[in-house]
Design a protein around this motif. Structure first.
Motif, PDB file in Angstrom:
ATOM      1  N   THR A 136      40.791  39.313  38.669  1.00  0.00           N
ATOM      2  CA  THR A 136      40.301  38.474  37.572  1.00  0.00           C
ATOM      3  C   THR A 136      40.972  38.856  36.252  1.00  0.00           C
ATOM      4  O   THR A 136      40.473  38.538  35.175  1.00  0.00           O
ATOM      5  CB  THR A 136      38.770  38.633  37.413  1.00  0.00           C
ATOM      6  N   SER A 144      43.372  37.727  34.629  1.00  0.00           N
ATOM      7  CA  SER A 144      43.765  36.680  33.678  1.00  0.00           C
ATOM      8  C   SER A 144      42.682  35.609  33.515  1.00  0.00           C
ATOM      9  O   SER A 144      42.957  34.503  33.072  1.00  0.00           O
ATOM     10  CB  SER A 144      45.064  36.032  34.155  1.00  0.00           C
ATOM     11  N   VAL A 145      41.434  35.948  33.882  1.00  0.00           N
ATOM     12  CA  VAL A 145      40.358  34.954  33.818  1.00  0.00           C
ATOM     13  C   VAL A 145      39.441  35.261  32.632  1.00  0.00           C
ATOM     14  O   VAL A 145      39.052  36.405  32.421  1.00  0.00           O
ATOM     15  CB  VAL A 145      39.522  34.962  35.125  1.00  0.00           C
ATOM     16  N   GLU A 146      39.119  34.225  31.879  1.00  0.00           N
ATOM     17  CA  GLU A 146      38.172  34.382  30.767  1.00  0.00           C
ATOM     18  C   GLU A 146      36.742  34.375  31.318  1.00  0.00           C
ATOM     19  O   GLU A 146      36.405  33.539  32.164  1.00  0.00           O
ATOM     20  CB  GLU A 146      38.303  33.194  29.807  1.00  0.00           C
ATOM     21  N   PRO A 147      35.871  35.265  30.841  1.00  0.00           N
ATOM     22  CA  PRO A 147      34.477  35.226  31.302  1.00  0.00           C
ATOM     23  C   PRO A 147      33.784  33.927  30.877  1.00  0.00           C
ATOM     24  O   PRO A 147      34.124  33.355  29.852  1.00  0.00           O
ATOM     25  CB  PRO A 147      33.831  36.430  30.615  1.00  0.00           C
ATOM     26  N   ASN A 191      30.475  25.544  28.346  1.00  0.00           N
ATOM     27  CA  ASN A 191      31.230  26.149  27.246  1.00  0.00           C
ATOM     28  C   ASN A 191      30.793  25.634  25.878  1.00  0.00           C
ATOM     29  O   ASN A 191      31.607  25.432  24.984  1.00  0.00           O
ATOM     30  CB  ASN A 191      32.741  25.928  27.437  1.00  0.00           C
ATOM     31  N   LYS A 196      33.544  36.387  35.002  1.00  0.00           N
ATOM     32  CA  LYS A 196      34.904  35.883  35.269  1.00  0.00           C
ATOM     33  C   LYS A 196      34.949  35.112  36.580  1.00  0.00           C
ATOM     34  O   LYS A 196      35.528  34.029  36.666  1.00  0.00           O
ATOM     35  CB  LYS A 196      35.889  37.054  35.296  1.00  0.00           C
ATOM     36  N   ARG A 244      33.572  31.677  36.372  1.00  0.00           N
ATOM     37  CA  ARG A 244      34.507  30.640  35.931  1.00  0.00           C
ATOM     38  C   ARG A 244      35.339  30.124  37.105  1.00  0.00           C
ATOM     39  O   ARG A 244      35.563  28.916  37.229  1.00  0.00           O
ATOM     40  CB  ARG A 244      35.418  31.172  34.808  1.00  0.00           C
TER      41      ARG A 244
END
Lengths: 95, 482
Positions: free
Chosen positions: A46, A48-51, A57, B377, B380
């Motif tokens: 993870t 490169s994943v934004e929380p 959003n 994360k 998402r």
């Protein structure tokens, strides 16, 4: 990682929940089973994943700062275990 | 009369076939006679219900034609009801009389519904079997040795047994859909933010969502129309117009694109349940829908992610129960720490304590990144799976629960095996999408639920797809013999 009895006691203290010593091993077993399930998350990269905190959003809505609620102290304090003179009573904190 | 749906009761009231008072008395009588077998109600508000029914009859004589006017109803005991005990299934709130109405309660009252009482539930909505309630387990009316699912198990069992034509539920990881499936009724979890959370006792705030439970999709459409809408008292309420959900119900399904996630039909799915879902897919094809396989590759991670996010949020939300301002307080506390610890130790049951401990651990210094941040994360990634799927299909279809109702006590000592009941429902909460469960058959005399998942704010589409299915099948009108 696995939680031992001392760690479970420490977490229970942080959570302010009294648990009888006799029941600590059972809690430790259950918590370790849950953590073993949760370990599956580690298989995913993870980096490169934004929380994600909100499903859509959306950010917090702001409103004008004005008084909207009436004072209902007596109604609310009617629910309290112990009150006196409009105050909530708890054991003495400062000697 | 007690077999009727809300839409039918509404028509009967409008035509003067019966009064709200007659209807209300009939349901109260049924609850008094039968609920000792089910334990689906925690509190019955008979006198208030009769007064509300009389008021509804008077309003109708004065010209009020609201469609829900005078229809009996029940609230899950997680919704605050002014002047009526609101226990949330917990010893902690056993003597808590809510000082105000939840927005959902207020709106449904304004629409004219008559409240019969408050329904049983897993403690603080933490459970999938209704066995964690302080007030004892609820029994499934199809087989009294089995669970009705949870956490909205009381609402589900009461609707299935025709003790009320409809009820509210809340769904954090499947708590409307899974019990709806296990007792053979229709339940809808709306888009996160669609229905106000104000006055709905918080469990996991980024997941919790209230919704309707009733016999049919049409009834859910009527109820959702009255429940939904922006509320400035809920900071995550979304300011989107509320359509007339009943207006879309009769649209033909020709050309509807249905996606079947291959991950929902694999290992772990009971064969009888799979057969019922396959038969439902065949019905949808007959109705003109186009069916294709899709993939939700991260859905297998939804249970692990949920069991960090939900307990973390719960540990924070439930810190308010400290024995000071309301709720249970221990006897003779020796100091403030003792007051907090013993009040919480005595007031919460074992499952609630477990989840608070897990959440406290996951949020504690040094572990936040490894657990909560990691879970957010992957959350998402799970939401993006759905986003990609909805570029190709209109509705996603699958089972609601991997198997029909299990026996009381069968899983209560093994939290992880209990959690896996929600393997098909949890991802939807993590993504914030709307989804519903509707009856699609039986296995060994126990109901099976079909799950339909929609895109954000596509409740109308889901209700339309469910209603059309209910026009050509009769699973939703089967009632248990009690």
């Amino acid at each position: 990682m696995s939680l031992g009895s001392e760690e479970v006691k420490k977490i229970a203290h942080l959570a302010r929940i009294a648990i009888d010593d006799a029941n600590i091993p059972a809690y430790a077993t259950n918590l370790n089973n849950i953590l073993a399930l949760v370990e599956q998350m580690n298989a995913v990269d993870t980096s490169s994943v934004e929380p994600m905190a909100h499903p859509l959003n959306v950010s917090q809505r702001l409103r004008e700062d004005r008084v909207t609620e009436p004072n209902q102290r007596e109604l609310f304090q009617g629910l309290a275990p112990k009150t006196e003179a409009g105050l909530y009573l708890v054991p003495k904190v400062i000697e | 009369m007690i077999e009727k749906t809300i839409a039918e009761l509404s028509a009967g009231l409008a035509a003067g076939e019966f009064s709200s008072r007659e209807l209300t008395d009939a349901y109260l009588q049924r609850i008094a006679t039968l609920d000792s077998k089910l334990n689906s109600f925690v509190t019955v508000t008979a006198d208030a219900a009769r007064a509300q029914a009389d008021a509804a009859d008077a309003a109708r004589r004065a010209g009020n034609t609201s469609r829900l006017l005078g229809v009996p109803f029940a609230h899950k005991d997680i919704f605050c009801t002014a002047g009526v005990r609101t226990s949330c299934g917990s010893k902690m709130l056993d003597s808590f009389v809510a000082p105000y109405d939840a927005t959902v309660v207020r709106k449904l009252k304004e629409a004219g519904l008559v409240t019969l009482g408050k329904t049983n539930m897993d403690e603080f909505a933490m459970g999938s079997s209704n066995e964690t309630s302080y007030y004892g387990p609820v029994r499934n009316p199809w087989n009294l040795d089995t669970v009705p699912g949870g956490s909205s198990g009381g609402s589900a069992a009461a609707v299935a047994a025709r003790l009320t034509p409809g009820a509210t539920g809340t769904d954090t990881g499947g708590s409307i859909r899974q019990p709806a499936a296990l007792v053979g009724i229709t339940g809808l979890k709306p888009t996160y933010g669609r229905v106000s959370r104000y006055g709905m006792i918080a469990f996991a705030s980024s997941l919790d969502q209230g919704g309707p439970m009733a016999q049919t999709a049409e009834d859910c459409a009527l109820l959702l129309g009255a429940m939904a809408g922006f509320d400035e008292r809920d900071s995550t309420s979304l300011d989107e117009p509320v359509p007339d959900y009943t207006a879309e119900l009769n649209q033909p399904l020709k050309g509807l694109r249905i996606g079947l996630p291959k991950e929902y039909f694999g290992e772990g799915l009971d064969a009888g349940t799979a057969a019922c879902v396959e038969a439902a897919i065949a019905e949808y094809k007959k109705l003109g829908a186009e069916v294709k396989e899709i993939s939700l590759p991260n859905s297998g991670l939804s249970v692990p992610v949920y069991y960090i996010i939900a307990p973390a949020e719960a540990s924070s939300n439930l810190s308010r129960y400290d024995g000071v301002r309301f709720g249970h307080r221990c006897e003779n506390p020796k100091d403030l720490l003792d007051l907090y610890s013993r009040s919480r130790g005595e007031g919460f049951g074992a499952e609630v304590k477990r989840r608070i401990l897990i959440g406290t651990y996951a949020l504690s210094a040094g572990y936040y990144d490894a657990y909560y941040l990691k879970a957010q994360k992957i959350r998402r990634l799970i939401a993006e799976d759905f986003k990609r799927a909805f570029e190709e299909v209109d509705v996603i279809l699958g089972p609601t629960s991997p198997s029909p109702a299990f026996r009381i006590g069968e899983k209560s000592d093994d939290p992880v095996s209990m959690y896996l009941n929600d393997i098909y429902t949890i991802a939807i909460n993590l993504a914030g999408l709307p989804a519903m469960s509707l009856p699609c058959g039986f296995v060994n005399g126990l109901p099976v639920g079909l799950q339909l998942i929609g895109n954000y704010f596509a409740e109308g589409r889901l209700l339309n797809a469910a209603h059309q299915y209910q026009q050509v099948t009769d699973w939703h009108s089967r009632a248990p013999a009690l």
